[in-house]
Design a protein around this motif. Structure first.
Motif, PDB file in Angstrom:
ATOM      1  N   PRO A  96       8.792  -0.481   5.667  1.00  0.00           N
ATOM      2  CA  PRO A  96       8.287  -0.186   7.013  1.00  0.00           C
ATOM      3  C   PRO A  96       9.157   0.799   7.784  1.00  0.00           C
ATOM      4  N   VAL A  97       8.490   1.604   8.607  1.00  0.00           N
ATOM      5  CA  VAL A  97       9.175   2.540   9.494  1.00  0.00           C
ATOM      6  C   VAL A  97       8.531   2.470  10.866  1.00  0.00           C
ATOM      7  N   VAL A  98       9.298   2.860  11.883  1.00  0.00           N
ATOM      8  CA  VAL A  98       8.800   2.961  13.255  1.00  0.00           C
ATOM      9  C   VAL A  98       8.637   4.436  13.578  1.00  0.00           C
ATOM     10  N   ARG A  99       7.441   4.816  14.012  1.00  0.00           N
ATOM     11  CA  ARG A  99       7.174   6.217  14.325  1.00  0.00           C
ATOM     12  C   ARG A  99       6.123   6.304  15.427  1.00  0.00           C
ATOM     13  N   ASP A 100       6.419   7.096  16.469  1.00  0.00           N
ATOM     14  CA  ASP A 100       5.463   7.345  17.556  1.00  0.00           C
ATOM     15  C   ASP A 100       4.925   6.049  18.166  1.00  0.00           C
ATOM     16  N   GLY A 101       5.807   5.089  18.368  1.00  0.00           N
ATOM     17  CA  GLY A 101       5.398   3.857  19.026  1.00  0.00           C
ATOM     18  C   GLY A 101       4.647   2.891  18.141  1.00  0.00           C
ATOM     19  N   ARG A 102       4.660   3.148  16.830  1.00  0.00           N
ATOM     20  CA  ARG A 102       3.955   2.282  15.891  1.00  0.00           C
ATOM     21  C   ARG A 102       4.891   1.835  14.774  1.00  0.00           C
ATOM     22  N   ILE A 103       4.617   0.652  14.242  1.00  0.00           N
ATOM     23  CA  ILE A 103       5.308   0.163  13.057  1.00  0.00           C
ATOM     24  C   ILE A 103       4.348   0.286  11.886  1.00  0.00           C
ATOM     25  N   PHE A 104       4.741   1.057  10.859  1.00  0.00           N
ATOM     26  CA  PHE A 104       3.914   1.274   9.682  1.00  0.00           C
ATOM     27  C   PHE A 104       4.374   0.368   8.549  1.00  0.00           C
ATOM     28  N   GLY A 105       3.422  -0.232   7.849  1.00  0.00           N
ATOM     29  CA  GLY A 105       3.725  -1.080   6.706  1.00  0.00           C
ATOM     30  C   GLY A 105       2.579  -2.034   6.460  1.00  0.00           C
ATOM     31  N   ARG A 106       2.420  -2.452   5.203  1.00  0.00           N
ATOM     32  CA  ARG A 106       1.340  -3.385   4.901  1.00  0.00           C
ATOM     33  C   ARG A 106       1.587  -4.722   5.590  1.00  0.00           C
ATOM     34  N   GLY A 107       0.582  -5.165   6.357  1.00  0.00           N
ATOM     35  CA  GLY A 107       0.675  -6.402   7.122  1.00  0.00           C
ATOM     36  C   GLY A 107       1.127  -6.213   8.550  1.00  0.00           C
ATOM     37  N   ALA A 108       1.445  -4.956   8.942  1.00  0.00           N
ATOM     38  CA  ALA A 108       1.942  -4.719  10.298  1.00  0.00           C
ATOM     39  C   ALA A 108       0.954  -5.189  11.353  1.00  0.00           C
ATOM     40  N   SER A 109      -0.332  -4.969  11.084  1.00  0.00           N
ATOM     41  CA  SER A 109      -1.357  -5.397  12.033  1.00  0.00           C
ATOM     42  C   SER A 109      -2.140  -6.596  11.517  1.00  0.00           C
ATOM     43  N   ASP A 110      -2.345  -6.649  10.203  1.00  0.00           N
ATOM     44  CA  ASP A 110      -3.178  -7.683   9.561  1.00  0.00           C
ATOM     45  C   ASP A 110      -2.348  -8.461   8.552  1.00  0.00           C
ATOM     46  N   ALA A 111      -1.717  -9.584   8.957  1.00  0.00           N
ATOM     47  CA  ALA A 111      -1.752 -10.135  10.308  1.00  0.00           C
ATOM     48  C   ALA A 111      -0.344 -10.580  10.703  1.00  0.00           C
ATOM     49  N   LYS A 112       0.706 -10.050  10.020  1.00  0.00           N
ATOM     50  CA  LYS A 112       2.060 -10.459  10.371  1.00  0.00           C
ATOM     51  C   LYS A 112       2.409 -10.054  11.797  1.00  0.00           C
ATOM     52  N   GLY A 113       1.922  -8.890  12.236  1.00  0.00           N
ATOM     53  CA  GLY A 113       2.166  -8.482  13.615  1.00  0.00           C
ATOM     54  C   GLY A 113       1.574  -9.452  14.607  1.00  0.00           C
ATOM     55  N   GLN A 114       0.413 -10.016  14.288  1.00  0.00           N
ATOM     56  CA  GLN A 114      -0.233 -10.966  15.194  1.00  0.00           C
ATOM     57  C   GLN A 114       0.562 -12.264  15.274  1.00  0.00           C
ATOM     58  N   VAL A 115       1.093 -12.709  14.132  1.00  0.00           N
ATOM     59  CA  VAL A 115       1.942 -13.900  14.145  1.00  0.00           C
ATOM     60  C   VAL A 115       3.223 -13.626  14.935  1.00  0.00           C
ATOM     61  N   MET A 116       3.784 -12.421  14.751  1.00  0.00           N
ATOM     62  CA  MET A 116       5.001 -12.063  15.479  1.00  0.00           C
ATOM     63  C   MET A 116       4.752 -12.075  16.995  1.00  0.00           C
ATOM     64  N   ALA A 117       3.575 -11.618  17.417  1.00  0.00           N
ATOM     65  CA  ALA A 117       3.249 -11.670  18.845  1.00  0.00           C
ATOM     66  C   ALA A 117       3.269 -13.104  19.350  1.00  0.00           C
ATOM     67  N   HIS A 118       2.845 -14.038  18.516  1.00  0.00           N
ATOM     68  CA  HIS A 118       2.884 -15.451  18.920  1.00  0.00           C
ATOM     69  C   HIS A 118       4.312 -15.957  19.033  1.00  0.00           C
ATOM     70  N   LEU A 119       5.158 -15.580  18.096  1.00  0.00           N
ATOM     71  CA  LEU A 119       6.543 -16.040  18.162  1.00  0.00           C
ATOM     72  C   LEU A 119       7.223 -15.538  19.428  1.00  0.00           C
ATOM     73  N   TRP A 120       7.009 -14.268  19.744  1.00  0.00           N
ATOM     74  CA  TRP A 120       7.652 -13.710  20.932  1.00  0.00           C
ATOM     75  C   TRP A 120       6.917 -14.090  22.210  1.00  0.00           C
ATOM     76  N   GLY A 121       5.628 -14.374  22.102  1.00  0.00           N
ATOM     77  CA  GLY A 121       4.913 -14.918  23.246  1.00  0.00           C
ATOM     78  C   GLY A 121       5.466 -16.276  23.640  1.00  0.00           C
TER      79      GLY A 121
END
Length: 474
Positions: free
Chosen positions: A116-141
């Motif tokens: 994974p890399v961070v570029r232009d305000g986005r995190i690129f990588g398999r699962g970044a949005s579907d759905a590890k990113g969504q779980v991460m939002a819950h942890l930080w929420g």
């Protein structure tokens, strides 16, 4: 907005957003660390990585204060975590998944799928949005919720079910829910494997379409036959498959299975008004989805086609030898189909309609195998309007700093109806994905701003639900 939570005053939204603003770097670093684990549940060689992913998540949950355990489901592992405060308070079950879709590294242009890399305000990588990113939002929420309230426990009882085989159709989820029904008991389910509308207007997802998957194989000659020998007399399964596929839809995009639309209700006036209020332009939609053009069922708007009408897609086609031209009539031709359904269509009914249709279209000159298993399908689901839904609307509006948010739908599918049937609790949809996130495709990514605003919405949702009488949630 202020109120009381367990006798305490609900903090202003600024306390949540301030915490998340200070935590963006740490949240991004934590997600990129998780994304490096290639938890591809479709690859048997990656089973150990799916287990590693589950262990990583369980440890991250324990670091917040959740009690987390791993459960074997088939060849993969699910993570269950809980934080039970008071049986008199609402109990919320959060559903998502930590397994990811298979990736082809040669098709990724920004980064390798698991680097994974961070570029232009986005995190690129398999699962970044579907759905590890969504779980991460819950942890930080949850972190933001605790930091903002100053309490040592959440405002509601929380349970998490993050499975490890969603990308392969959740084949063991129903039995898992059955075996642990009492443990998963809840008043409301938050389904976090979905999208929102735009970075500015999140859009409350009110419904999810169902899905019926099928594979069709046509068998012609007993083996590949040289076309110079038998062309013009031997049955060509590719021709037959093409005719079957063509017959599935008419020129106006209507699916031709007999009786298919009998259970499809016309769009109601209230829902039509909600869709009309969603900011939409065809030009912007084509750019966001990179879909080149817009097609579909005539007589219905694009948003209606996406969220309120059924659809049929051909996902794969295979015949002959794609690597070389051997001038042969292929022995076999194959296709996989995906039918998206809407209330009140049911998987078993649509599956039988497809069987009946194929039986009448395939000629006797060939044989065929149609694999359509209702047990692997998913029925559609619509969130009931009421106190829980209203709490979600208020939370998203607060998290995104808006006075109002759109009402959208989810064009895809998921086990929402299964969760409702097994646990007898309504589902609220709350995700952090966007249509442009490249789910299941190359260069998948997630907008970091969506993660923080989604986390802020989640933090507020626990406050909002704590103010709702448990009897009003069902």
């Amino acid at each position: 907005m202020t109120g009381t939570v367990l006798g305490e005053e609900i903090p202003p939204m600024e306390a949540v957003t301030s915490f998340l603003d200070r935590s963006v770097r740490e949240m991004s670093d934590q997600l990129t660390q998780w994304l490096r684990i290639p938890s591809d549940s479709s690859d048997p060689n990656r089973a150990i990585d799916v287990l590693r992913s589950a262990r990583w998540l369980a440890e991250a949950m324990r670091g917040i204060g959740l009690a987390a355990t791993l459960h074997q489901t088939g060849e993969t592992a699910a993570v269950y975590a809980e934080w039970l405060v008071d049986p008199a308070l609402p109990t919320v079950l959060i559903y998502s998944h930590h397994d990811v879709r298979h990736a082809k590294p040669e098709q990724w242009q920004i980064t390798a799928p698991f680097e994974p890399v961070v570029r232009d305000g986005r995190i690129f990588g398999r699962g970044a949005s579907d759905a590890k990113g969504q779980v991460m939002a819950h942890l930080w929420g949850l972190r933001a919720h605790l930091a903002a309230t100053g309490l040592e426990r959440p405002a509601v009882n929380l349970k998490f079910l993050v499975e490890g085989e969603e990308e392969t159709g959740s084949p063991h989820l129903e039995q898992f829910l059955q075996d642990h029904r009492e443990q998963f008991a809840c008043d409301v389910i938050v389904f976090s494997d979905t999208v929102q509308w735009t970075t500015d207007d999140p859009g409350v997802v009110t419904s999810m379409r169902g899905i019926v998957n099928a594979s069709l194989q046509i068998e012609g000659p007993l083996r590949d036959v040289h076309s110079g020998t038998a062309s013009g007399s031997a049955p060509n399964p590719a021709h037959v498959l093409a005719r079957v596929i063509t017959a599935l839809q008419d020129a106006d995009g209507r699916i031709q299975l007999p009786g298919f639309y009998d259970d499809v209700a016309p769009l109601g006036a209230a829902r039509a008004a909600e869709l009309a209020a969603v900011p939409f332009s065809e030009e912007t939609w084509i750019a966001r989805t990179e879909s080149r053009s817009i097609t579909g069922e005539e007589g219905h708007s694009v948003l209606e086609r996406l969220w309120a009408r059924p659809s049929l897609e051909i996902l794969t086609l295979l015949a002959g030898d794609p690597d070389s031209s051997r001038s042969v009539i292929p022995a076999v031709a194959q296709a996989t189909l995906s039918i998206r359904t809407v209330p009140a269509q049911r998987v078993e009914v649509v599956a039988q309609q497809l069987r009946d249709f194929v039986a009448t279209v395939v000629p006797p000159s060939v044989t065929y195998t149609l694999d359509v298993s209702p047990e692997n399908g998913q029925d559609p689901y619509t969130t009931p309007r009421g106190a829980a839904f209203d709490a979600l609307v208020r939370s998203l509006a607060a998290g995104f700093g808006r006075s109002e948010v759109s009402r959208i739908g989810n064009a895809g599918g998921g086990p929402a109806d299964l969760l409702v049937r097994m646990l007898d609790a309504p589902v609220l949809f709350l995700g952090t994905g966007l249509p442009e996130d490249h789910w299941h495709a190359s260069d998948e990514s997630v907008d970091i701003g969506m993660l923080t605003r989604g986390a802020a919405s989640i933090a507020r949702l626990w406050d909002e639900l704590s103010r709702v009488d448990v009897a009003e949630l069902s």
